[in-house]
Motif scaffolding. Structure first.
Motif, mmCIF file in Angstrom:
data_model
loop_
_atom_site.group_PDB
_atom_site.id
_atom_site.type_symbol
_atom_site.label_atom_id
_atom_site.label_comp_id
_atom_site.label_asym_id
_atom_site.label_seq_id
_atom_site.Cartn_x
_atom_site.Cartn_y
_atom_site.Cartn_z
ATOM 1 N N THR A 1 0.818 -1.217 0.000
ATOM 2 C CA THR A 1 0.000 0.000 0.000
ATOM 3 C C THR A 1 0.853 1.269 0.000
ATOM 4 O O THR A 1 0.472 2.270 -0.609
ATOM 5 C CB THR A 1 -0.935 -0.002 1.213
ATOM 6 O OG1 THR A 1 -0.165 -0.160 2.418
ATOM 7 C CG2 THR A 1 -1.936 -1.136 1.116
ATOM 8 N N PHE B 1 2.132 1.794 -3.566
ATOM 9 C CA PHE B 1 1.012 2.131 -4.452
ATOM 10 C C PHE B 1 0.576 3.581 -4.233
ATOM 11 O O PHE B 1 0.380 4.335 -5.186
ATOM 12 C CB PHE B 1 -0.152 1.181 -4.198
ATOM 13 C CG PHE B 1 -1.339 1.434 -5.083
ATOM 14 C CD1 PHE B 1 -1.320 1.056 -6.420
ATOM 15 C CD2 PHE B 1 -2.483 2.048 -4.582
ATOM 16 C CE1 PHE B 1 -2.407 1.296 -7.245
ATOM 17 C CE2 PHE B 1 -3.570 2.286 -5.394
ATOM 18 C CZ PHE B 1 -3.542 1.902 -6.732
ATOM 19 N N ALA B 2 0.446 3.985 -2.966
ATOM 20 C CA ALA B 2 0.025 5.356 -2.670
ATOM 21 C C ALA B 2 1.065 6.376 -3.122
ATOM 22 O O ALA B 2 0.721 7.407 -3.712
ATOM 23 C CB ALA B 2 -0.239 5.501 -1.166
ATOM 24 N N SER B 3 2.337 6.098 -2.876
ATOM 25 C CA SER B 3 3.376 7.049 -3.281
ATOM 26 C C SER B 3 3.489 7.134 -4.789
ATOM 27 O O SER B 3 3.786 8.200 -5.338
ATOM 28 C CB SER B 3 4.725 6.638 -2.670
ATOM 29 O OG SER B 3 5.160 5.403 -3.196
ATOM 30 N N ALA B 4 3.240 6.004 -5.495
ATOM 31 C CA ALA B 4 3.278 6.039 -6.959
ATOM 32 C C ALA B 4 2.169 6.935 -7.512
ATOM 33 O O ALA B 4 2.369 7.662 -8.491
ATOM 34 C CB ALA B 4 3.148 4.626 -7.516
ATOM 35 N N LEU B 5 0.996 6.900 -6.881
ATOM 36 C CA LEU B 5 -0.095 7.767 -7.321
ATOM 37 C C LEU B 5 0.233 9.238 -7.068
ATOM 38 O O LEU B 5 -0.095 10.108 -7.882
ATOM 39 C CB LEU B 5 -1.387 7.382 -6.597
ATOM 40 C CG LEU B 5 -1.962 5.996 -6.890
ATOM 41 C CD1 LEU B 5 -3.240 5.776 -6.086
ATOM 42 C CD2 LEU B 5 -2.239 5.827 -8.381
ATOM 43 N N ILE B 6 0.898 9.509 -5.951
ATOM 44 C CA ILE B 6 1.225 10.900 -5.609
ATOM 45 C C ILE B 6 2.319 11.454 -6.517
ATOM 46 O O ILE B 6 2.241 12.592 -6.991
ATOM 47 C CB ILE B 6 1.662 10.992 -4.131
ATOM 48 C CG1 ILE B 6 0.472 10.697 -3.217
ATOM 49 C CG2 ILE B 6 2.234 12.377 -3.818
ATOM 50 C CD1 ILE B 6 0.836 10.639 -1.752
ATOM 51 N N GLY C 1 3.329 10.225 -9.499
ATOM 52 C CA GLY C 1 3.234 9.890 -10.917
ATOM 53 C C GLY C 1 4.155 8.773 -11.320
ATOM 54 O O GLY C 1 4.569 8.689 -12.486
ATOM 55 N N VAL D 1 3.509 5.605 -11.652
ATOM 56 C CA VAL D 1 2.793 4.402 -12.075
ATOM 57 C C VAL D 1 3.357 3.921 -13.405
ATOM 58 O O VAL D 1 3.491 4.693 -14.352
ATOM 59 C CB VAL D 1 1.284 4.677 -12.204
ATOM 60 C CG1 VAL D 1 0.548 3.433 -12.688
ATOM 61 C CG2 VAL D 1 0.719 5.160 -10.879
#
Length: 272
Positions: A128, A131-136, A138, A140
């Motif tokens: 998690t 995943f959260a840091s990748a969304l913040i 960019g 991904v």
């Protein structure tokens, strides 16, 4: 009543036997996915970039199965709240260090949380957080499942470390954090090594070579291209755990005692 420093207090996610078996199988499949250059040659599935994408999709499916198995019988609302808070903390910490001489500020929280709350919590937190840091940030991309699984390994293995107390425990966790910094980079480099160098290079991936020669080439590639970055990550983990470890461990254990994860509900009898 105080709890000894070396005691693992309040395991937030208890692993039922079936979930433990699933997580062990997932760890095995994760290692296979990381070591795909030694298993499947580029071009096997019609395109050179197909194998890492296929294994990346497989990792996503495996993570979904593991998370569902763990959540089915091992996580309650208080553990879920703790997971959300620490995932947000890690997602906020990661951009502060990533990109500067290999400094990564996300791993020491994974190590300490996995130590206190258990391997199941560490595994989920690794997924998690990334995943959260990748969304913040960019971040991904096809590399994200490998990063998530790598961090899941770091948090999970921290929960399996032997018992210790006081300064010995902190030194053990700092040493593990330093080692995990090197291992994380070593595993992540495997996912893109076949596409990163000219085939004529002496450290490039060449399909069809014997395993030992291929392995020597990869070790030389990792040392030549990633040692400096991984050393920065290892030093950061060691220093952060050594300096902040005692306070963070105390805070996590106090939170675990107050939350009483998985405590049975008791209802008072109604009096007329």
């Amino acid at each position: 009543m105080s709890t000894p420093t070396g005691t693992r207090t309040g395991t937030a996610i208890r692993l039922p036997p079936r979930a433990g078996v699933v997580m062990a199988l997932a760890a095995f499949l994760g290692l296979v996915a990381f070591f795909w250059p030694f298993v499947v040659a580029p071009g096997t599935f019609g395109a050179n970039y197909a194998p890492p994408l296929i294994f990346g999709a497989l990792l996503v499916l495996v993570l979904c199965v593991v998370l569902s198995e763990i959540a089915e019988g091992g996580i309650d609302s208080k553990a879920l709240a703790m997971l959300g808070v620490l995932s947000a903390v890690n997602a906020a910490l990661r951009p502060l260090g990533a990109g500067t001489a290999g400094i990564e500020t996300v791993f020491f929280v994974l190590v300490l949380a996995g130590r206190v709350y258990g391997p199941g919590f560490g595994f989920v937190l690794g997924c998690t957080s990334l995943f959260a840091s990748a969304l913040i940030t960019g971040g991904v991309g096809p590399w994200m499942p490998y990063q998530m699984f790598g961090c899941a390994f770091v948090g999970m293995l921290a929960g399996f470390l032997p018992r210790a107390s006081g300064r010995r425990e902190v030194l053990m966790l700092a040493g593990y954090g330093s080692l995990s910094g090197f291992l994380f980079g070593f595993l992540l480099n495997l996912s893109f090594w076949p596409f990163s160098l000219d085939p004529n290079s002496s450290i490039a991936y060449l399909p069809g070579l014997p395993f030992t020669e291929q392995w020597h080439r990869y070790v030389a590639f990792d040392l030549a291209t990633s040692l400096g970055w991984d050393t920065g990550r290892a030093i950061t983990n060691f220093v952060c755990v050594l300096l902040a470890g005692p306070a963070v461990l105390t805070t996590f254990r106090r939170a675990a005692r107050k939350a009483r994860f998985r405590a049975p509900a008791r209802f008072a009898a109604r009096r007329d």
